[in-house]
Design a protein around this motif. Sequence first.
Motif, PDB file in Angstrom:
ATOM      1  N   VAL A  64       0.848  -1.187   0.000  1.00 45.82           N
ATOM      2  CA  VAL A  64       0.000   0.000   0.000  1.00 45.82           C
ATOM      3  C   VAL A  64       0.888   1.242   0.000  1.00 45.82           C
ATOM      4  CG1 VAL A  64      -0.184   0.089   2.519  1.00 45.82           C
ATOM      5  CG2 VAL A  64      -2.002   1.064   1.131  1.00 45.82           C
ATOM      6  N   ALA A  65       0.388   2.303  -0.633  1.00 46.21           N
ATOM      7  CA  ALA A  65       1.027   3.618  -0.581  1.00 46.21           C
ATOM      8  C   ALA A  65      -0.008   4.590  -0.033  1.00 46.21           C
ATOM      9  CB  ALA A  65       1.489   4.051  -1.960  1.00 46.21           C
ATOM     10  N   LEU A  66       0.415   5.447   0.882  1.00 38.62           N
ATOM     11  CA  LEU A  66      -0.494   6.352   1.579  1.00 38.62           C
ATOM     12  C   LEU A  66       0.009   7.786   1.506  1.00 38.62           C
ATOM     13  CD1 LEU A  66      -0.371   4.078   4.664  1.00 38.62           C
ATOM     14  CD2 LEU A  66      -2.461   4.379   3.367  1.00 38.62           C
ATOM     15  N   ALA A  67      -0.909   8.717   1.410  1.00 35.70           N
ATOM     16  CA  ALA A  67      -0.587  10.139   1.506  1.00 35.70           C
ATOM     17  C   ALA A  67      -1.449  10.729   2.604  1.00 35.70           C
ATOM     18  CB  ALA A  67      -0.869  10.844   0.183  1.00 35.70           C
ATOM     19  N   GLY A  68      -0.832  11.575   3.429  1.00 30.38           N
ATOM     20  CA  GLY A  68      -1.597  12.181   4.505  1.00 30.38           C
ATOM     21  C   GLY A  68      -0.715  12.962   5.452  1.00 30.38           C
ATOM     22  N   SER A  69      -1.276  13.330   6.585  1.00 35.21           N
ATOM     23  CA  SER A  69      -0.525  14.098   7.573  1.00 35.21           C
ATOM     24  C   SER A  69       0.119  13.146   8.588  1.00 35.21           C
ATOM     25  CB  SER A  69      -1.431  15.114   8.259  1.00 35.21           C
ATOM     26  OG  SER A  69      -2.555  14.482   8.813  1.00 35.21           O
ATOM     27  N   LEU A  70       1.390  13.410   8.868  1.00 32.40           N
ATOM     28  CA  LEU A  70       2.199  12.555   9.740  1.00 32.40           C
ATOM     29  C   LEU A  70       2.520  13.241  11.055  1.00 32.40           C
ATOM     30  CD1 LEU A  70       4.801  11.343   7.100  1.00 32.40           C
ATOM     31  CD2 LEU A  70       3.087   9.928   8.213  1.00 32.40           C
ATOM     32  N   THR A  71       2.576  12.435  12.106  1.00 35.62           N
ATOM     33  CA  THR A  71       3.038  12.887  13.412  1.00 35.62           C
ATOM     34  C   THR A  71       4.081  11.890  13.900  1.00 35.62           C
ATOM     35  OG1 THR A  71       0.843  13.781  13.892  1.00 35.62           O
ATOM     36  CG2 THR A  71       2.336  13.482  15.751  1.00 35.62           C
ATOM     37  N   PRO A  72       5.331  12.341  14.120  1.00 37.72           N
ATOM     38  CA  PRO A  72       6.358  11.425  14.626  1.00 37.72           C
ATOM     39  C   PRO A  72       6.080  11.023  16.069  1.00 37.72           C
ATOM     40  CG  PRO A  72       7.320  13.510  13.865  1.00 37.72           C
ATOM     41  CD  PRO A  72       5.845  13.658  13.841  1.00 37.72           C
ATOM     42  N   LYS A  73       6.364   9.772  16.400  1.00 34.62           N
ATOM     43  CA  LYS A  73       6.156   9.232  17.747  1.00 34.62           C
ATOM     44  C   LYS A  73       7.345   8.357  18.129  1.00 34.62           C
ATOM     45  CE  LYS A  73       1.792  10.541  18.265  1.00 34.62           C
ATOM     46  NZ  LYS A  73       1.159  11.160  19.347  1.00 34.62           N
ATOM     47  N   VAL A  74       7.388   7.962  19.393  1.00 35.64           N
ATOM     48  CA  VAL A  74       8.392   7.029  19.908  1.00 35.64           C
ATOM     49  C   VAL A  74       7.680   5.997  20.760  1.00 35.64           C
ATOM     50  CG1 VAL A  74      10.459   6.801  21.345  1.00 35.64           C
ATOM     51  CG2 VAL A  74      10.170   8.827  19.929  1.00 35.64           C
ATOM     52  N   TRP A  75       8.091   4.730  20.655  1.00 36.13           N
ATOM     53  CA  TRP A  75       7.523   3.677  21.497  1.00 36.13           C
ATOM     54  C   TRP A  75       8.662   2.846  22.064  1.00 36.13           C
ATOM     55  CZ3 TRP A  75       7.837  -1.595  20.058  1.00 36.13           C
ATOM     56  CH2 TRP A  75       8.320  -1.845  18.780  1.00 36.13           C
ATOM     57  N   THR A  76       8.378   2.103  23.110  1.00 38.05           N
ATOM     58  CA  THR A  76       9.380   1.285  23.775  1.00 38.05           C
ATOM     59  C   THR A  76       9.057  -0.189  23.553  1.00 38.05           C
ATOM     60  OG1 THR A  76       9.602   3.006  25.462  1.00 38.05           O
ATOM     61  CG2 THR A  76      10.524   0.849  25.978  1.00 38.05           C
ATOM     62  N   ASP A  77      10.059  -0.946  23.057  1.00 37.96           N
ATOM     63  CA  ASP A  77       9.839  -2.377  22.799  1.00 37.96           C
ATOM     64  C   ASP A  77       9.975  -3.183  24.092  1.00 37.96           C
ATOM     65  OD1 ASP A  77      12.572  -2.681  23.265  1.00 37.96           O
ATOM     66  OD2 ASP A  77      13.074  -3.014  21.164  1.00 37.96           O
ATOM     67  N   LYS A  78       9.855  -4.509  23.995  1.00 40.51           N
ATOM     68  CA  LYS A  78       9.878  -5.391  25.170  1.00 40.51           C
ATOM     69  C   LYS A  78      11.200  -5.351  25.918  1.00 40.51           C
ATOM     70  CE  LYS A  78       6.614  -8.599  23.117  1.00 40.51           C
ATOM     71  NZ  LYS A  78       6.415  -9.934  22.555  1.00 40.51           N
ATOM     72  N   GLU A  79      12.280  -5.044  25.194  1.00 40.18           N
ATOM     73  CA  GLU A  79      13.597  -4.967  25.830  1.00 40.18           C
ATOM     74  C   GLU A  79      13.900  -3.595  26.415  1.00 40.18           C
ATOM     75  OE1 GLU A  79      13.490  -6.250  22.435  1.00 40.18           O
ATOM     76  OE2 GLU A  79      13.100  -8.185  23.397  1.00 40.18           O
ATOM     77  N   GLY A  80      12.971  -2.670  26.302  1.00 40.54           N
ATOM     78  CA  GLY A  80      13.168  -1.334  26.857  1.00 40.54           C
ATOM     79  C   GLY A  80      13.831  -0.362  25.898  1.00 40.54           C
ATOM     80  N   ASN A  81      14.026  -0.759  24.641  1.00 36.09           N
ATOM     81  CA  ASN A  81      14.633   0.130  23.649  1.00 36.09           C
ATOM     82  C   ASN A  81      13.560   1.046  23.051  1.00 36.09           C
ATOM     83  OD1 ASN A  81      17.167  -1.242  23.834  1.00 36.09           O
ATOM     84  ND2 ASN A  81      16.336  -2.840  22.521  1.00 36.09           N
ATOM     85  N   THR A  82      13.914   2.320  22.893  1.00 33.87           N
ATOM     86  CA  THR A  82      12.971   3.243  22.260  1.00 33.87           C
ATOM     87  C   THR A  82      13.100   3.120  20.747  1.00 33.87           C
ATOM     88  OG1 THR A  82      14.568   5.047  22.388  1.00 33.87           O
ATOM     89  CG2 THR A  82      12.960   4.884  24.165  1.00 33.87           C
ATOM     90  N   ARG A  83      11.966   3.133  20.089  1.00 37.09           N
ATOM     91  CA  ARG A  83      11.915   2.976  18.632  1.00 37.09           C
ATOM     92  C   ARG A  83      11.033   4.073  18.046  1.00 37.09           C
ATOM     93  NH1 ARG A  83      15.000  -1.366  17.054  1.00 37.09           N
ATOM     94  NH2 ARG A  83      14.860  -3.084  18.494  1.00 37.09           N
ATOM     95  N   PRO A  84      11.386   4.533  16.836  1.00 38.76           N
ATOM     96  CA  PRO A  84      10.546   5.553  16.197  1.00 38.76           C
ATOM     97  C   PRO A  84       9.307   4.924  15.552  1.00 38.76           C
ATOM     98  CG  PRO A  84      12.386   5.007  14.782  1.00 38.76           C
ATOM     99  CD  PRO A  84      12.580   4.229  16.060  1.00 38.76           C
ATOM    100  N   SER A  85       8.267   5.714  15.435  1.00 37.57           N
ATOM    101  CA  SER A  85       7.065   5.319  14.691  1.00 37.57           C
ATOM    102  C   SER A  85       6.405   6.591  14.179  1.00 37.57           C
ATOM    103  CB  SER A  85       6.098   4.518  15.563  1.00 37.57           C
ATOM    104  OG  SER A  85       5.491   5.333  16.527  1.00 37.57           O
TER     105      SER A  85
END
Length: 141
Positions: A64-85
């Motif tokens: 799929v390809a999407l166009a729209g408005s984006l908001t950067p976020k950060v989440w933490t995985d099971k090992e406690g590492n922060t990841r971008p989303s």
Amino acid sequence: MIDGLVGGKLYGQPTQRISKTGKPFAIAKVRAAAGDGESLFVNVIAFDDEPVAALLGLGDGDSVALAGSLTPKVWTDKEGNTRPSLDMVAHQVLTAYHVNRKRKAMHQDSPAPGQHSKDEAWQARAPQERSELDSDDPMDW
């Protein structure tokens, strides 16, 4: 708000929900390739009828390809590492179905035998002698 284009594969099945006002919307998760070989998850929500229908017509793993408005976020995985989303409000959705439909439409619009396309018509009107357009002088940048 950032306007953006995102391409990737659906991660899981898109789902439909109903807002408090009774209007349906769709949510989905897209896994997009990041530049470093990693994946980036994009949480997608669509409110307009066309993007909602397009998302709901897809399944897990579909491109799929999407166009729209984006908001950067950060989440933490099971090992406690922060990841971008990214969170995206999708305004347009392009799928393989849409590409195939467009190709068929373009093929149907091709000129019949003996007729000329628009490009051929422009070429016929263009001057055949183009030497006066180029003086061979070096360009100063």
